[in-house]
Design an enzyme around this catalytic site. Structure first.
Site, short mmCIF file in Angstrom:
data_model
loop_
_atom_site.label_atom_id
_atom_site.label_comp_id
_atom_site.label_asym_id
_atom_site.label_seq_id
_atom_site.Cartn_x
_atom_site.Cartn_y
_atom_site.Cartn_z
N GLY A 46 0.12 7.29 -5.17
CA GLY A 46 -1.24 7.21 -4.65
C GLY A 46 -1.87 8.50 -4.20
O GLY A 46 -3.08 8.67 -4.29
N GLU A 101 -0.41 11.96 2.02
CA GLU A 101 -0.46 10.52 1.76
C GLU A 101 -1.86 10.13 1.30
O GLU A 101 -2.83 10.80 1.62
CB GLU A 101 -0.15 9.75 3.04
CG GLU A 101 1.29 9.41 3.25
CD GLU A 101 1.76 8.23 2.41
OE1 GLU A 101 1.16 7.91 1.35
OE2 GLU A 101 2.74 7.61 2.80
N ASP A 102 -1.94 9.01 0.58
CA ASP A 102 -3.24 8.48 0.20
C ASP A 102 -3.90 7.78 1.38
O ASP A 102 -5.06 8.00 1.67
CB ASP A 102 -3.14 7.55 -1.01
CG ASP A 102 -2.12 6.43 -0.86
OD1 ASP A 102 -1.44 6.33 0.19
OD2 ASP A 102 -1.98 5.63 -1.82
N ASP A 105 -1.75 3.22 6.82
CA ASP A 105 -2.11 1.82 7.05
C ASP A 105 -1.34 1.32 8.27
O ASP A 105 -1.62 1.76 9.38
CB ASP A 105 -1.81 1.02 5.78
CG ASP A 105 -2.43 -0.36 5.76
OD1 ASP A 105 -3.37 -0.62 6.51
OD2 ASP A 105 -1.96 -1.20 4.96
N LYS A 133 -6.57 3.93 8.16
CA LYS A 133 -7.04 2.59 8.49
C LYS A 133 -6.41 2.17 9.82
O LYS A 133 -5.48 1.37 9.87
CB LYS A 133 -6.64 1.61 7.37
CG LYS A 133 -7.41 0.32 7.36
CD LYS A 133 -6.91 -0.64 6.30
CE LYS A 133 -7.37 -0.25 4.91
NZ LYS A 133 -7.01 -1.29 3.91
N PHE A 154 -9.83 -3.87 1.35
CA PHE A 154 -8.90 -3.49 0.30
C PHE A 154 -9.54 -2.37 -0.53
O PHE A 154 -10.50 -2.61 -1.25
CB PHE A 154 -8.57 -4.70 -0.58
CG PHE A 154 -7.30 -4.53 -1.34
CD1 PHE A 154 -7.10 -3.48 -2.21
CD2 PHE A 154 -6.26 -5.43 -1.16
CE1 PHE A 154 -5.93 -3.31 -2.90
CE2 PHE A 154 -5.07 -5.28 -1.85
CZ PHE A 154 -4.90 -4.22 -2.72
N ASP A 161 -4.29 2.07 -5.71
CA ASP A 161 -4.29 1.05 -6.75
C ASP A 161 -4.21 -0.37 -6.19
O ASP A 161 -3.91 -0.58 -5.03
CB ASP A 161 -3.08 1.25 -7.67
CG ASP A 161 -1.78 0.80 -7.03
OD1 ASP A 161 -1.09 -0.05 -7.62
OD2 ASP A 161 -1.42 1.30 -5.94
N ARG A 167 -6.50 3.30 -10.16
CA ARG A 167 -6.16 4.63 -9.65
C ARG A 167 -7.09 5.71 -10.18
O ARG A 167 -7.35 6.70 -9.52
CB ARG A 167 -4.72 5.01 -10.02
CG ARG A 167 -3.65 4.27 -9.29
CD ARG A 167 -2.28 4.90 -9.61
NE ARG A 167 -1.17 4.06 -9.23
CZ ARG A 167 -0.65 4.02 -8.01
NH1 ARG A 167 -1.16 4.75 -7.05
NH2 ARG A 167 0.38 3.23 -7.75
#
Length: 187
Positions: A46, A101-102, A105, A133, A154, A161, A167
Site C-alpha cells: 500500500g 505506511e499508507d 488505522d 484514521k 473505506f 486497495d 491501488r
C-alpha cells in the site's frame, strides 16, 4: 472498458493535494535529519506510491528497503500480532529508520512492527504515513510525519486497495459501500 471511478463514492484527496503534502513532508524529514543518513522502509504494498514520491524529494543520503507484514488469524479480525512476509534486506543497527505506511488505522500491526524493529537496535525509528484514521485507533500510537487525517470511511487509491483493486487510482477516494458491504462481518 470499465470507468476506473465507477465504484467510487467521492474523491477525498486529489493527486495534486497528495503531491503538495508529500513535498512538505520530505522537507520536514530533510530538516529533521540534516547531515545524517536515513533508511526509508516502505511497507508493501500500500505505501509504494507514496514512498516513491517521498524518497525522490528527501535531500539526504537515503537508503531504501521494503517490508511486507500482515496481521494473522481470522481473515476479518486482526490477531494484533504480525507475520513478516518479507523482511528487511539489511541490518538496521545504528541507523535512523523511517517506516513509510499508507495508513495508520487501528495501530495494532504498526505497533507490533515497531516493537520488533526496536529489538534490532536502530539509532531511531519514526513513522511516516500518508493517511491517519485516528477514529479507529485501538492502541496508543501516532505518526511522526502524517499527510492527512481521514474520516472513518473505506478509502482506496494511491496505493490503498480493496481486494487488490483500486491501488492505481491517482487520488485517495471513498469506495461505495455497495462494493464491500457483504464482506464486513456482523459483530
Amino acid at each position: 472498458m470499465k470507468d476506473r471511478y465507477a465504484d467510487i463514492k467521492k474523491v477525498l484527496l486529489t493527486g495534486e493535494e497528495i503531491s503538495k503534502r508529500t513535498t512538505e513532508i520530505a522537507a520536514e524529514i530533510t530538516r529533521d535529519y540534516a547531515g545524517e543518513e536515513v533508511l526509508v522502509v516502505a511497507i508493501l504494498r500500500g505505501a509504494v506510491m507514496f514512498f516513491a514520491e517521498l524518497v525522490k524529494q528527501i535531500d539526504l543520503d537515503v537508503r531504501m528497503d521494503f517490508m511486507a507484514v500482515s496481521s494473522y488469524g481470522a481473515s476479518t479480525v486482526s490477531s494484533k500480532e504480525i507475520k513478516i512476509n518479507k523482511d528487511l534486506a539489511q541490518p538496521i543497527e545504528g541507523l535512523n529508520v523511517i517506516i513509510v505506511e499508507d495508513i495508520i488505522d487501528t495501530g495494532h500491526t504498526l505497533k507490533s512492527l515497531l516493537r520488533l524493529l526496536w529489538t534490532r537496535n536502530p539509532k531511531s525509528i519514526k513513522v511516516c504515513a500518508l493517511l491517519d484514521k485516528p477514529s479507529r485507533r485501538e492502541v496508543e500510537l501516532e505518526g511522526d510525519y502524517v499527510g492527512f487525517e481521514v474520516p472513518n470511511e473505506f478509502v482506496v487509491g494511491y496505493g490503498l486497495d480493496y481486494n487488490e483493486k483500486y491501488r492505481n487510482l491517482p487520488d485517495v477516494c471513498v469506495l461505495k459501500e455497495s462494493v464491500y458491504k457483504n464482506d464486513i462481518p456482523v459483530v
